[in-house]
Design a protein around this motif. Sequence first.
Motif, PDB file in Angstrom:
ATOM      1  N   ILE A  75      39.798 -27.724  31.959  1.00 55.72           N
ATOM      2  CA  ILE A  75      40.178 -28.227  33.287  1.00 55.72           C
ATOM      3  C   ILE A  75      40.913 -29.550  33.109  1.00 55.72           C
ATOM      4  CG2 ILE A  75      39.293 -28.978  35.535  1.00 55.72           C
ATOM      5  CD1 ILE A  75      36.843 -27.197  35.054  1.00 55.72           C
ATOM      6  N   LYS A  76      42.132 -29.580  33.626  1.00 53.55           N
ATOM      7  CA  LYS A  76      43.007 -30.747  33.378  1.00 53.55           C
ATOM      8  C   LYS A  76      42.370 -32.043  33.879  1.00 53.55           C
ATOM      9  CE  LYS A  76      47.756 -32.350  34.013  1.00 53.55           C
ATOM     10  NZ  LYS A  76      49.074 -32.075  34.623  1.00 53.55           N
ATOM     11  N   ASP A  77      42.093 -32.107  35.162  1.00 53.68           N
ATOM     12  CA  ASP A  77      41.424 -33.287  35.714  1.00 53.68           C
ATOM     13  C   ASP A  77      39.973 -32.874  35.969  1.00 53.68           C
ATOM     14  OD1 ASP A  77      40.597 -35.561  36.913  1.00 53.68           O
ATOM     15  OD2 ASP A  77      41.802 -35.347  38.729  1.00 53.68           O
ATOM     16  N   ASN A  78      39.115 -33.105  34.985  1.00 55.17           N
ATOM     17  CA  ASN A  78      37.761 -32.543  35.043  1.00 55.17           C
ATOM     18  C   ASN A  78      36.670 -33.538  35.455  1.00 55.17           C
ATOM     19  OD1 ASN A  78      37.344 -34.153  32.842  1.00 55.17           O
ATOM     20  ND2 ASN A  78      37.136 -32.474  31.362  1.00 55.17           N
ATOM     21  N   SER A  79      37.076 -34.656  36.020  1.00 50.23           N
ATOM     22  CA  SER A  79      36.068 -35.659  36.389  1.00 50.23           C
ATOM     23  C   SER A  79      35.080 -35.122  37.435  1.00 50.23           C
ATOM     24  CB  SER A  79      36.747 -36.934  36.907  1.00 50.23           C
ATOM     25  OG  SER A  79      37.602 -36.627  37.993  1.00 50.23           O
ATOM     26  N   ALA A  80      35.592 -34.420  38.442  1.00 45.78           N
ATOM     27  CA  ALA A  80      34.717 -33.860  39.483  1.00 45.78           C
ATOM     28  C   ALA A  80      33.823 -32.771  38.906  1.00 45.78           C
ATOM     29  CB  ALA A  80      35.555 -33.304  40.633  1.00 45.78           C
ATOM     30  N   ALA A  81      34.414 -31.921  38.058  1.00 47.68           N
ATOM     31  CA  ALA A  81      33.641 -30.832  37.440  1.00 47.68           C
ATOM     32  C   ALA A  81      32.582 -31.391  36.501  1.00 47.68           C
ATOM     33  CB  ALA A  81      34.579 -29.899  36.678  1.00 47.68           C
ATOM     34  N   THR A  82      32.927 -32.450  35.770  1.00 46.44           N
ATOM     35  CA  THR A  82      31.976 -33.080  34.857  1.00 46.44           C
ATOM     36  C   THR A  82      30.793 -33.653  35.629  1.00 46.44           C
ATOM     37  OG1 THR A  82      33.733 -33.642  33.293  1.00 46.44           O
ATOM     38  CG2 THR A  82      31.671 -34.874  33.108  1.00 46.44           C
ATOM     39  N   GLU A  83      31.084 -34.262  36.760  1.00 43.69           N
ATOM     40  CA  GLU A  83      30.012 -34.826  37.582  1.00 43.69           C
ATOM     41  C   GLU A  83      29.090 -33.727  38.088  1.00 43.69           C
ATOM     42  OE1 GLU A  83      29.386 -37.653  41.543  1.00 43.69           O
ATOM     43  OE2 GLU A  83      31.394 -37.348  40.728  1.00 43.69           O
ATOM     44  N   LYS A  84      29.686 -32.590  38.471  1.00 44.67           N
ATOM     45  CA  LYS A  84      28.890 -31.447  38.931  1.00 44.67           C
ATOM     46  C   LYS A  84      27.943 -30.965  37.826  1.00 44.67           C
ATOM     47  CE  LYS A  84      31.750 -29.040  42.382  1.00 44.67           C
ATOM     48  NZ  LYS A  84      32.455 -27.763  42.631  1.00 44.67           N
ATOM     49  N   VAL A  85      28.503 -30.825  36.631  1.00 47.54           N
ATOM     50  CA  VAL A  85      27.712 -30.341  35.492  1.00 47.54           C
ATOM     51  C   VAL A  85      26.572 -31.306  35.183  1.00 47.54           C
ATOM     52  CG1 VAL A  85      27.757 -29.914  32.999  1.00 47.54           C
ATOM     53  CG2 VAL A  85      29.553 -28.973  34.453  1.00 47.54           C
ATOM     54  N   ASN A  86      26.878 -32.590  35.142  1.00 48.80           N
ATOM     55  CA  ASN A  86      25.859 -33.598  34.826  1.00 48.80           C
ATOM     56  C   ASN A  86      24.762 -33.658  35.884  1.00 48.80           C
ATOM     57  OD1 ASN A  86      27.170 -34.293  32.468  1.00 48.80           O
ATOM     58  ND2 ASN A  86      28.280 -36.006  33.377  1.00 48.80           N
ATOM     59  N   THR A  87      25.150 -33.542  37.141  1.00 52.59           N
ATOM     60  CA  THR A  87      24.175 -33.564  38.243  1.00 52.59           C
ATOM     61  C   THR A  87      23.234 -32.363  38.148  1.00 52.59           C
ATOM     62  OG1 THR A  87      25.718 -34.712  39.707  1.00 52.59           O
ATOM     63  CG2 THR A  87      23.896 -33.541  40.747  1.00 52.59           C
ATOM     64  N   SER A  88      23.815 -31.196  37.868  1.00 53.94           N
ATOM     65  CA  SER A  88      22.998 -29.986  37.750  1.00 53.94           C
ATOM     66  C   SER A  88      22.079 -30.049  36.533  1.00 53.94           C
ATOM     67  CB  SER A  88      23.894 -28.749  37.659  1.00 53.94           C
ATOM     68  OG  SER A  88      24.517 -28.506  38.894  1.00 53.94           O
ATOM     69  N   LYS A  89      22.561 -30.683  35.487  1.00 56.76           N
ATOM     70  CA  LYS A  89      21.759 -30.824  34.270  1.00 56.76           C
ATOM     71  C   LYS A  89      20.510 -31.659  34.559  1.00 56.76           C
ATOM     72  CE  LYS A  89      24.117 -31.512  30.551  1.00 56.76           C
ATOM     73  NZ  LYS A  89      24.900 -32.180  29.476  1.00 56.76           N
ATOM     74  N   VAL A  90      20.698 -32.760  35.261  1.00 51.60           N
ATOM     75  CA  VAL A  90      19.572 -33.625  35.629  1.00 51.60           C
ATOM     76  C   VAL A  90      18.606 -32.872  36.543  1.00 51.60           C
ATOM     77  CG1 VAL A  90      18.917 -35.708  36.896  1.00 51.60           C
ATOM     78  CG2 VAL A  90      20.858 -35.773  35.333  1.00 51.60           C
ATOM     79  N   LYS A  91      19.166 -32.131  37.520  1.00 48.16           N
ATOM     80  CA  LYS A  91      18.347 -31.348  38.452  1.00 48.16           C
ATOM     81  C   LYS A  91      17.450 -30.370  37.690  1.00 48.16           C
ATOM     82  CE  LYS A  91      21.145 -30.920  42.681  1.00 48.16           C
ATOM     83  NZ  LYS A  91      21.895 -29.920  43.487  1.00 48.16           N
ATOM     84  N   TYR A  92      18.084 -29.675  36.738  1.00 49.29           N
ATOM     85  CA  TYR A  92      17.334 -28.642  36.022  1.00 49.29           C
ATOM     86  C   TYR A  92      16.258 -29.247  35.131  1.00 49.29           C
ATOM     87  CZ  TYR A  92      16.148 -24.523  33.342  1.00 49.29           C
ATOM     88  OH  TYR A  92      15.447 -23.484  32.763  1.00 49.29           O
TER      89      TYR A  92
END
Length: 219
Positions: A75-92
């Motif tokens: 993903i070219k500009d992946n800052s938003a996607a990275t934040e999503k992944v990190n947030t879900s990681k913490v949740k899990y």
Amino acid sequence: MKNIQLLSGLAIIALSFTSCKDEKQEKAQKTVDSYVAYVDSVKNVASADLKADWKAVDAEYDKKAQEAELALADIKDNSAATEKVNTSKVKYEEFKKEMTAVFAPPAPSPKQQLRNALFGEGKIGDDMNFDWVNAKNIHSVYQQFVHTVEDNKDKYSREDWDEVKMMYEALDSRKNTVEKEGLTSEDNRKIAGLKLKFAPMYTLNRMGAKSEETKEAKK
């Protein structure tokens, strides 16, 4: 004419390359979204239903988490996607800790903890079954029992000593059976020594525990 055809060809290649690049990004974004959706869906499942399939659920999470991490690179500009992944990681991770606590077996009762210390984890339960004690291991069973009592004699309450006495008598009863099943004279002699050590230790310390409780009651 040739130049026009060449330019057209280059334009088609460029368009095709852009299209492939867009498809790759779109696929990567879907992978990230799938990971996020999986975490949210797992959190909505009842713990009773999760318990039976927890290993499979956790394995699927690891797979989707790994795929999502790899997808971020596409993903070219992946800052938003990275934040999503990190947030879900913490949740899990928080959810996993919560479920681990829920799924953990209840702590054994004080009585069972005492039995575990005297004989080994889970060896003697409420059924008081001593069939696992045989001619080959009975000496080591007595050793563990007497040495454990010796190490903890100053900590036992009167109720603990009553439990110790009951377990000791049950072990002695099993010894009567084991003696007919090939108990060696050497092991029998060693067990007799352990029994001589236990008897006065029990008498003195049980009396001491009772005296201490009487003093506490008067206060």
